[in-house]
Design an enzyme around this catalytic site. Structure first.
Site, PDB file in Angstrom:
ATOM      1  N   ASP A 160       0.860  -1.174   0.000  1.00 29.54           N
ATOM      2  CA  ASP A 160       0.000   0.000   0.000  1.00 29.54           C
ATOM      3  C   ASP A 160       0.904   1.235   0.000  1.00 29.54           C
ATOM      4  O   ASP A 160       1.623   1.496   0.973  1.00 29.54           O
ATOM      5  CB  ASP A 160      -0.889  -0.025   1.247  1.00 29.54           C
ATOM      6  CG  ASP A 160      -1.928   1.088   1.265  1.00 29.54           C
ATOM      7  OD1 ASP A 160      -1.737   2.099   0.556  1.00 29.54           O
ATOM      8  OD2 ASP A 160      -2.927   0.955   2.009  1.00 29.54           O
ATOM      9  N   HIS A 161       0.851   2.012  -1.086  1.00 31.06           N
ATOM     10  CA  HIS A 161       1.763   3.145  -1.224  1.00 31.06           C
ATOM     11  C   HIS A 161       1.434   4.268  -0.243  1.00 31.06           C
ATOM     12  O   HIS A 161       2.218   5.216  -0.086  1.00 31.06           O
ATOM     13  CB  HIS A 161       1.711   3.680  -2.660  1.00 31.06           C
ATOM     14  CG  HIS A 161       3.073   4.014  -3.214  1.00 31.06           C
ATOM     15  ND1 HIS A 161       3.987   4.749  -2.510  1.00 31.06           N
ATOM     16  CD2 HIS A 161       3.660   3.710  -4.400  1.00 31.06           C
ATOM     17  CE1 HIS A 161       5.087   4.891  -3.233  1.00 31.06           C
ATOM     18  NE2 HIS A 161       4.920   4.263  -4.382  1.00 31.06           N
ATOM     19  N   ARG A 162       0.307   4.173   0.462  1.00 31.46           N
ATOM     20  CA  ARG A 162      -0.023   5.177   1.464  1.00 31.46           C
ATOM     21  C   ARG A 162       0.800   4.999   2.733  1.00 31.46           C
ATOM     22  O   ARG A 162       1.051   5.962   3.462  1.00 31.46           O
ATOM     23  CB  ARG A 162      -1.514   5.116   1.821  1.00 31.46           C
ATOM     24  CG  ARG A 162      -2.451   5.450   0.679  1.00 31.46           C
ATOM     25  CD  ARG A 162      -3.900   5.182   1.074  1.00 31.46           C
ATOM     26  NE  ARG A 162      -4.142   3.777   1.391  1.00 31.46           N
ATOM     27  CZ  ARG A 162      -5.310   3.283   1.787  1.00 31.46           C
ATOM     28  NH1 ARG A 162      -6.363   4.098   1.921  1.00 31.46           N
ATOM     29  NH2 ARG A 162      -5.451   1.995   2.046  1.00 31.46           N
TER      30      ARG A 162
END
Length: 458
Positions: free
Chosen positions: A428-430
């Site tokens: 998850d790039h968040r």
């Protein structure tokens, strides 16, 4: 005067709102004890035996096998305080009010009373209070060769019979006390396959008054073909739950994937050395990779987290509950090894083996399929090298492992044949950027290539 109590499909937890009736464990007229399992249902997460909180005589059942019911729908009715024919000490004899029930509805949460053998009785004085089943049975059903409960213990045997449309009540078990074994079911399946099919089955039945129209029986889980010729398969149960979760993952998580090839020759040699110890339990490759993952997550805790979208916060989790993907005849499931960060390769491997067997037999509980914080996906068992897996929402990452195969590799400056595996990390790039994800994956690859690195974290 007996009192008829209605037992409804209970809340099975974990946000489940419906369940499919797999097999009734009691029939109308059976005597049941408090907390005795009365029906086997399949939820989107597991197969569950549901115990009844009342003791008495079953007066009605609601829904046929294969029927999907919402939570709160009636399951059956029980006449409590009903005298048992020919006996004055049946389990319903002292259950005259609703308070006599245990109040528990999930298997494992009952009062612990020993189960009793069910007996066929004729309820007395409750005819006017008997509920009408939601789905009326056929007017003249074929008499069952064996009355009462079916002598089957193994869920695997039940599933095998269901898959081949085999009526277990027609079988004579070869086990102790007539217990039906898997061998009995397989023998009956072979006999059915060898028997000639009746001619009537080969011809469609034409509906009267409708020229050219015909009726066909749909396969389990699928409806009749549409006008365009396509087959429609219902998305429900495990398949429906997986579809919903994957769709949500794609909608909510901005995922990215990085991958690397690693030389697993030394890891395989280390495993062979571990398993050469006489009397010691075997350690699987998956268990070693799981232990490597927990060590990597200790270094990169960002990947052991989830995102609270409403609060716009990243929640880093203190425990590692490691999920692993397992393919079963019910579809893909992800059992969870609790507190994997506290385990060794040997203990994690033992838990993986236990959960895998439960997944294979359909006995996983909802609690064993939820609460994961990171997932390990070994798709190499399907003979493929790489994949870009979808994150198991609401987790933040998944490590994928391809097959380990001999390949040309430059080792110590020389071309050699080495055992090579492709590792892929979808994250998850968040919760992190590529530097963190790359660092995690590189550490995993380094441990695969040089297992001695794990000694630093043991």
């Amino acid at each position: 005067m007996p009192q008829v109590l209605e037992f409804k499909l209970p809340d099975l937890g974990e946000g489940l709102t419906e369940a499919e009736i797999v097999r009734w464990l009691v029939e109308v007229g059976d005597v049941v004890a408090i907390d005795q399992p009365v029906v086997e249902v399949e939820t989107a997460k597991a197969m569950v035996e549901v115990p009844c909180p009342y003791g008495g005589v079953v007066t009605a059942r609601f829904g046929d096998e294969g029927t999907e019911l919402p939570v709160g729908a009636p399951l059956l009715t029980v006449a409590v305080g009903s005298p048992v024919e020919g006996s004055g000490d049946g389990p319903a004899a002292d259950s005259g009010t609703e308070d006599s029930g245990s109040g528990n509805v999930l298997v494992g949460y009952g009062t612990g009373a020993p189960p009793v053998r069910r007996r066929r009785v004729r309820p007395q004085g409750v005819k006017a209070a008997v509920a009408v089943p939601a789905a009326p049975e056929a007017v003249a059903p074929e008499p069952e060769p064996v009355a009462g409960p079916v002598a089957v213990v193994s869920p695997l045997v039940r599933r095998l019979a269901r898959q081949h449309d085999l009526d277990l009540r027609r079988l004579a078990g070869s086990g102790p006390d007539g217990l039906i074994l898997r061998a009995d079911v397989e023998s009956a399946i072979r006999s059915a396959a060898e028997a000639p099919a009746p001619e009537a089955v080969a011809e469609p039945v034409v509906a009267s008054g409708a020229s050219g129209a015909s009726t066909t029986s749909a396969a389990s889980g699928a409806s009749a073909s549409s006008a365009s010729g396509g087959e429609r398969v219902a998305l429900r149960g495990v398949r429906g739950a997986v579809a919903d979760k994957l769709s949500r993952s794609r909608r909510e998580i901005p995922d990215a994937t990085c991958w690397v090839d690693a030389d697993a020759t030394e890891l395989m040699a280390a495993r062979a050395s571990m398993n050469s110890v006489a009397g010691a339990s075997k350690v699987s490759v998956l268990a070693l990779l799981a232990r490597i993952c927990t060590a990597a997550l200790a270094r990169y805790p960002e990947l052991n987290s989830t995102v609270d979208q409403e609060a716009r916060e990243i929640v880093r989790l203190p425990q590692v509950h490691l999920g692993f993907a397992a393919q079963t005849d019910r579809g893909l499931v992800v059992p969870v090894v609790r507190d994997a960060h506290e385990g060794t390769a040997e203990s994690i491997g033992a838990e993986i083996a236990r959960l895998t067997e439960a997944a294979r037999t359909g006995t996983l509980t909802p609690a064993q399929l939820t609460g994961g914080t990171f997932t390990l996906n070994n798709y190499g068992v399907f003979g493929v090298d790489g994949s870009t897996p979808i994150i198991n929402h609401p987790e933040a990452a998944m490590l994928g492992v391809g097959r380990i195969v001999p390949k040309p590799w430059v080792h110590e400056g020389q071309l050699a044949v080495r055992q090579v595996v492709q590792l892929s990390l979808t994250f998850d790039h968040r919760v992190c950027d590529g530097g963190t994800a790359g660092g995690f994956l590189r550490y995993v690859a380094d441990c695969v290539e040089r297992p001695a690195l794990l000694l630093r974290s043991l």
